[in-house]
Design a protein around this motif. Structure first.
Motif, PDB file in Angstrom:
ATOM      1  N   THR A 117     -96.707 -20.283  54.974  1.00  0.00           N
ATOM      2  CA  THR A 117     -97.442 -19.380  54.073  1.00  0.00           C
ATOM      3  C   THR A 117     -98.227 -18.339  54.870  1.00  0.00           C
ATOM      4  N   VAL A 118     -97.640 -17.780  55.898  1.00  0.00           N
ATOM      5  CA  VAL A 118     -98.317 -16.787  56.734  1.00  0.00           C
ATOM      6  C   VAL A 118     -98.746 -15.594  55.881  1.00  0.00           C
ATOM      7  N   GLY A 119    -100.027 -15.246  55.936  1.00  0.00           N
ATOM      8  CA  GLY A 119    -100.542 -14.118  55.172  1.00  0.00           C
ATOM      9  C   GLY A 119    -100.748 -14.395  53.701  1.00  0.00           C
ATOM     10  N   ASP A 120    -100.467 -15.626  53.262  1.00  0.00           N
ATOM     11  CA  ASP A 120    -100.569 -15.939  51.833  1.00  0.00           C
ATOM     12  C   ASP A 120    -101.108 -17.355  51.653  1.00  0.00           C
ATOM     13  N   GLY A 121    -102.131 -17.696  52.447  1.00  0.00           N
ATOM     14  CA  GLY A 121    -102.676 -19.041  52.369  1.00  0.00           C
ATOM     15  C   GLY A 121    -103.616 -19.227  51.193  1.00  0.00           C
ATOM     16  N   ALA A 122    -103.915 -20.476  50.883  1.00  0.00           N
ATOM     17  CA  ALA A 122    -104.853 -20.795  49.816  1.00  0.00           C
ATOM     18  C   ALA A 122    -106.245 -20.303  50.200  1.00  0.00           C
ATOM     19  N   VAL A 123    -106.917 -19.630  49.264  1.00  0.00           N
ATOM     20  CA  VAL A 123    -108.228 -19.029  49.527  1.00  0.00           C
ATOM     21  C   VAL A 123    -109.311 -19.833  48.836  1.00  0.00           C
ATOM     22  N   ASN A 124    -110.449 -19.973  49.519  1.00  0.00           N
ATOM     23  CA  ASN A 124    -111.564 -20.721  48.962  1.00  0.00           C
ATOM     24  C   ASN A 124    -112.868 -20.071  49.401  1.00  0.00           C
TER      25      ASN A 124
ATOM     26  N   SER B 203    -109.231 -18.852  54.308  1.00  0.00           N
ATOM     27  CA  SER B 203    -107.822 -18.993  53.935  1.00  0.00           C
ATOM     28  C   SER B 203    -107.216 -20.098  54.791  1.00  0.00           C
ATOM     29  N   GLU B 204    -106.276 -20.805  54.211  1.00  0.00           N
ATOM     30  CA  GLU B 204    -105.618 -21.919  54.904  1.00  0.00           C
ATOM     31  C   GLU B 204    -104.115 -21.684  54.836  1.00  0.00           C
ATOM     32  N   GLU B 205    -103.530 -21.331  55.982  1.00  0.00           N
ATOM     33  CA  GLU B 205    -102.117 -20.960  56.029  1.00  0.00           C
ATOM     34  C   GLU B 205    -101.308 -22.007  56.789  1.00  0.00           C
ATOM     35  N   VAL B 206    -100.128 -22.282  56.308  1.00  0.00           N
ATOM     36  CA  VAL B 206     -99.174 -23.121  57.039  1.00  0.00           C
ATOM     37  C   VAL B 206     -98.311 -22.204  57.893  1.00  0.00           C
ATOM     38  N   VAL B 207     -98.303 -22.459  59.202  1.00  0.00           N
ATOM     39  CA  VAL B 207     -97.506 -21.648  60.121  1.00  0.00           C
ATOM     40  C   VAL B 207     -96.714 -22.581  61.024  1.00  0.00           C
ATOM     41  N   THR B 208     -95.592 -22.116  61.502  1.00  0.00           N
ATOM     42  CA  THR B 208     -94.835 -22.910  62.463  1.00  0.00           C
ATOM     43  C   THR B 208     -95.504 -22.827  63.826  1.00  0.00           C
TER      44      THR B 208
END
Length: 525
Positions: free
Chosen positions: A295-302, A200-205
Motif C-alpha cells: 500500500t505504498v502511498g496509500d496507507g491507513a491514516v490515523n 500513515s501505516e503503509e505495507v511495503v516490500t
C-alpha cells in the motif's frame, strides 16, 4: 536520621520480561529528599551498594543486586512549571521517580506534552534519562535532549545540581549514567504545547524499503519501520504534528484478547516443539494484522494524541538486542542480515522473531549551552512545527550513537542520522527462546558497520573483549552476556575516561557500584 528500618526484607524483584530476578537484602521506597540522602549515608556506613530501579523494563541484568535496592515510585511530584512568554515551550520540574504515564497526565492537564517518546511510557523519568532512551525521528535525539537540568544525590550524600552551564561534566555523565554516579532526584524537562500526530501505516516490500532509503528517513517528523523477513515485507509508519481532529484508532488483530493469546500460543509451539514453523507463523500473523497488499502511498491514516501515536504495543515478554550505527550503512546491514536469516532458516540453524524494528534519530549535537540557542530555535516556530526545542545540546559521555556532523534541521540528510535496529526475540508464556546464534551474527554485522550496542539491552559480546572473571565458552548459557570492555574503550575513548573520572569523583566509596561483575565486563570500572 536512620532509614534502615524502613527497608523491606524478603523482597523479590523481577524485571518486566521476567528474564532476571534478585532478592536484595533490603528494599527501599523513600518519599522525601531527606530520606534519600539518609539512605545514601546509611549505605556508605554499612558498606552496602545502592541500586535504583524503576519499572524494570530493561531486559538486562544490570539492575540485579543482593545489596540494597531503591525504588522512587513514591517520589513523584510535579514541583514547578515555568512557561516561556512565547507560549512555545514550558520547563517542568518533577521528582524523578515519576513514571512517564503519570507525567503525561499532569502535562495534559496543563495543555503540554513531551516532545518525543520511546515505545512505552511505563519507565520512570530517571530511568529514561539513565539508559539512553530514544524515539524514532530524523529531528529528535535521545529523550535526554529534552532535559534542562538535573539534581542528584551522589555517593557522598551531597545534593548536586547540574545543567549545560553548571557542573557540565557531571551533567554529561548523568544524562546517561546507568545509575552509577548517584540517584537522580529531580529533573527539569522542556515540554511543548500538547499536539496530535497524523500518521500513515503503509505495507511495503523489503525491496521497496531499500529503494526508497535515500529519501525515506527525512520524509516525516516521526518515522519507524517494522521488518518481517520471512514475509519479505515491512510496515512503514510515518507521523507529523497536526491540528486535525482525532479519529477512531486502527483495528488491531493482536490487540484483541483472542488474537494475542493465539499469537503467543503459536510462538510457544514454534519455540518448544517445532522451530521450522516460525516463518509460517510470521506470514500468517502479518497477513492478519496488516493484509497482503502493498500500500505504498496509500496507507491507513490515523490522528491521535502524541502519547497514543508514539507509544506502541510491545506484546510479550522478550529478549531485546539493539544497536546504533550510521544510517547510511543501513542497506548494507539489512542485506547482510537478510542473507544470514535466510541461510539459517534453510539450514534449520535458528529462526528469528518479528518484527525487526528499524528506527532513526538525530543525535548530533553542538555541545553548546542550551540558553544560547533556544531563542533561535523558537524564532518563526508554531505549535505544529517539526523538530525539538532542545533542553540541552550536550552529548552524554556514554551515548552509544555514532558521532556525526551536526546540521540545522532544514539541512538534515541521512548523513546526520543514527540507525537503530532492534532484534526482538519473544519469550512466549515466559519460556526462553534460543538467541545465541542469531544475536552473535547480529552483533558481528552491526559491529562491522560501525555500530555499538544499547547499554540496557541483551547484548552478548565476547570473552575476547570482556574483562573480569570468564568461563570456558562451553560453560556459558545460550545468550549469556560475556561483555565488551576492550571494545568500549576503543569505541568511547576519552568520553569513557571522562565518565569514569566523574563517577569516581561523585562516588569515591563505590556506593553505586552494584552489579560489579557487569561493570567490569563492560569496562565501566
Amino acid at each position: 536520621m536512620s532509614v534502615v528500618g524502613l527497608g523491606k526484607k524478603n523482597f523479590i524483584f523481577s524485571n518486566w520480561a521476567r528474564i532476571h530476578s534478585c532478592k536484595p537484602q533490603l528494599y527501599f521506597q523513600p518519599s522525601t529528599l531527606d530520606e534519600i540522602v539518609a539512605l545514601v549515608a546509611e549505605a556508605k556506613s554499612h558498606s552496602k551498594t545502592l541500586l535504583t530501579v524503576g519499572s524494570g523494563h530493561s531486559p538486562s541484568d544490570l539492575v540485579m543486586t543482593e545489596d540494597w535496592l531503591v525504588n522512587l515510585d513514591n517520589y513523584n511530584n510535579v514541583l514547578e512549571i515555568r512557561r516561556d512568554p512565547s507560549g512555545l515551550f514550558a520547563d517542568v520540574t518533577v521528582e524523578a521517580g515519576m513514571r512517564l504515564y503519570q507525567l503525561h497526565k499532569h502535562l495534559a492537564d496543563e495543555g503540554l506534552a513531551m516532545q518525543n517518546l520511546g515505545s512505552i511510557s511505563e519507565q520512570s523519568i530517571a530511568g529514561i534519562i539513565s539508559t539512553g532512551t530514544h524515539g524514532a525521528s530524523p529531528y529528535h535525539g535521545l529523550v535526554s535532549q529534552q532535559i534542562v537540568d538535573l539534581t542528584l544525590v551522589n555517593g557522598k550524600g551531597e545534593v548536586v545540581y547540574c545543567s549545560s552551564d553548571v557542573n557540565q561534566d557531571i551533567f554529561r555523565a548523568a544524562l546517561l549514567s546507568l545509575g552509577k554516579i548517584g540517584i537522580i532526584v529531580k529533573a527539569t524537562i522542556r515540554t511543548i504545547p500538547a499536539f496530535k500526530v497524523k500518521s500513515s501505516e503503509e505495507v511495503v516490500t523489503f525491496e521497496t524499503l531499500l529503494e526508497k532509503w535515500e529519501t525515506l528517513w527525512v520524509s516525516s517528523e516521526f518515522i519507524r519501520v517494522w521488518w518481517y523477513p520471512y514475509a519479505k515485507k515491512c510496515v512503514l509508519w510515518r507521523g507529523q504534528k497536526t491540528e486535525e481532529p482525532t479519529t477512531t484508532p486502527r483495528q488491531s488483530w493482536w490487540g484483541t484478547k483472542f488474537g494475542r493469546f493465539f499469537y503467543e500460543a503459536l510462538l510457544w509451539i514454534a519455540v518448544n516443539i517445532y522451530p521450522p514453523f516460525t516463518p509460517a507463523i510470521e506470514k500468517f500473523v502479518f497477513n492478519r494484522q496488516f493484509g497482503k497488499v502493498e500500500t505504498v502511498g496509500d496507507g491507513a491514516v490515523n490522528v491521535a494524541g502524541s502519547v497514543e501515536a508514539l507509544n506502541m504495543d510491545c506484546l510479550f515478554s522478550q529478549f531485546v538486542n539493539e544497536w546504533a550505527a550510521p544510517l547510511n550503512n543501513g542497506p548494507e546491514i539489512l542485506r547482510s542480515l537478510e542473507h544470514s536469516i535466510n541461510v539459517a532458516a534453510a539450514n534449520h540453524d535458528f529462526y528469528v522473531h518479528v518484527p525487526v524494528e528499524i528506527r532513526c534519530s538525530n543525535t548530533t549535537s553542538t555541545n553548546e549551552e542550551s540558553s544560547s540557542t533556544v531563542q533561535e530555535e523558537i524564532r518563526g516556530r508554531s505549535t505544529t512545527s517539526p523538530g525539538p526545542v532542545r533542553g540541552n545540546n550536550l552529548r552524554p559521555y556514554l551515548d552509544n550513537t555514532p558521532k556525526l556532523n551536526y546540521a540545522p534541521l532544514s539541512d538534515v540528510t541521512n548523513s546526520q542520522l543514527t540507525l537503530y535496529i532492534n532484534a526482538t526475540m519473544y519469550r512466549p508464556f515466559f519460556t526462553n527462546s534460543p538467541i545465541g546464534q542469531w544475536y552473535k551474527i547480529f552483533e558481528e554485522t552491526m559491529g562491522a558497520a560501525g555500530g555499538k550496542p544499547h547499554w540496557a539491552k541483551n547484548f552478548i559480546g565476547s570473552t575476547e573483549w570482556a574483562e573480569g572473571e570468564a568461563k570456558e565458552e562451553s560453560k556459558y548459557q545460550d545468550g549469556e552476556m560475556r561483555g565488551f570492555a576492550t571494545k568500549n574503550r576503543e569505541w568511547f575513548g576519552e568520553d569513557l575516561e571522562a565518565f569514569k573520572r566523574v563517577r569516581a569523583e561523585q562516588d569515591p566509596d563505590g556506593v553505586f557500584l552494584s552489579s560489579k561483575p557487569w561493570l567490569v565486563k563492560n569496562g565501566i570500572i
